[in-house]
Design a protein around this motif. Sequence first.
Motif, PDB file in Angstrom:
ATOM      1  N   PRO A   1      40.663  44.415  34.030  1.00 18.08           N
ATOM      2  CA  PRO A   1      41.562  43.338  34.462  1.00 18.08           C
ATOM      3  C   PRO A   1      43.010  43.822  34.493  1.00 18.08           C
ATOM      4  O   PRO A   1      43.469  44.505  33.577  1.00 18.08           O
TER       5      PRO A   1
ATOM      6  N   ASN B   1      42.816  36.699  37.983  1.00 22.05           N
ATOM      7  CA  ASN B   1      43.662  37.886  37.857  1.00 22.05           C
ATOM      8  C   ASN B   1      43.156  38.958  38.821  1.00 22.05           C
ATOM      9  O   ASN B   1      42.076  38.842  39.381  1.00 22.05           O
ATOM     10  N   ASP B   2      43.960  39.994  38.979  1.00 17.30           N
ATOM     11  CA  ASP B   2      43.538  41.130  39.786  1.00 17.30           C
ATOM     12  C   ASP B   2      42.726  42.070  38.901  1.00 17.30           C
ATOM     13  O   ASP B   2      42.847  42.050  37.676  1.00 17.30           O
ATOM     14  N   VAL B   3      41.902  42.906  39.534  1.00 21.79           N
ATOM     15  CA  VAL B   3      41.027  43.822  38.803  1.00 21.79           C
ATOM     16  C   VAL B   3      41.164  45.225  39.392  1.00 21.79           C
ATOM     17  O   VAL B   3      41.098  45.402  40.604  1.00 21.79           O
TER      18      VAL B   3
ATOM     19  N   LEU C   1      35.595  48.196  35.694  1.00 18.71           N
ATOM     20  CA  LEU C   1      36.395  47.097  36.222  1.00 18.71           C
ATOM     21  C   LEU C   1      37.337  46.661  35.111  1.00 18.71           C
ATOM     22  O   LEU C   1      36.887  46.157  34.078  1.00 18.71           O
TER      23      LEU C   1
ATOM     24  N   SER D   1      41.000  40.714  43.836  1.00 20.71           N
ATOM     25  CA  SER D   1      41.458  39.535  43.116  1.00 20.71           C
ATOM     26  C   SER D   1      40.272  38.635  42.800  1.00 20.71           C
ATOM     27  O   SER D   1      39.389  38.444  43.639  1.00 20.71           O
ATOM     28  N   THR D   2      40.258  38.103  41.589  1.00 23.56           N
ATOM     29  CA  THR D   2      39.204  37.166  41.204  1.00 23.56           C
ATOM     30  C   THR D   2      39.675  35.719  41.279  1.00 23.56           C
ATOM     31  O   THR D   2      38.895  34.810  41.079  1.00 23.56           O
TER      32      THR D   2
END
Length: 169
Positions: A144, A130-132, A142, A126-127
């Motif tokens: 998104p 959003n999740d990656v 990578l 998680s950034t």
Amino acid sequence: MVSQSEPERVVLGRISGVYGVKGWVKVFSETLPREGILDYRPWLIGSGAEPRQVAEGKGHGKGVIARLEGCADRDQAALLIGQEIAIHRSQLPPPRSDEFYWIDLEGLTVINSDGVEFGQVSHLFSTGANDVLVVLGDRERLIPFVWDDVIKDVDFEGGRIRVDWDPEF
């Protein structure tokens, strides 16, 4: 949605240090909220998957601390540093029809709308925004995890995720 190929163990965090002198440990939790890791019992500690009961635990600052049954002092707690905290898959509540666990995505093949295969999902992170998806194939990508914009379909039966993503990225 659990199949025979899915892991029996689900890692929720790890023991990251000791806290005090009475056997408490610091816990790095991957659950949301962080204290949610305390809701799962017993914990499977380390690669030997030794079941351990949580005697007590609580949020502490931005982290979590816990004391395991049978762990009465700092020396015993220190032996646990670095060990994974996992649970049996059956301890997780079933996801709603519009949800799934990250672990369910690991190993799925990722293809774009043109049929170009990128590889398999290694893991997610998680950034904050959003999740990656971390996809390993001819190289690491990578991607998104953003529904509709990037993620077009997740097909568990077919073992793939369809994305709108340029192969050059």
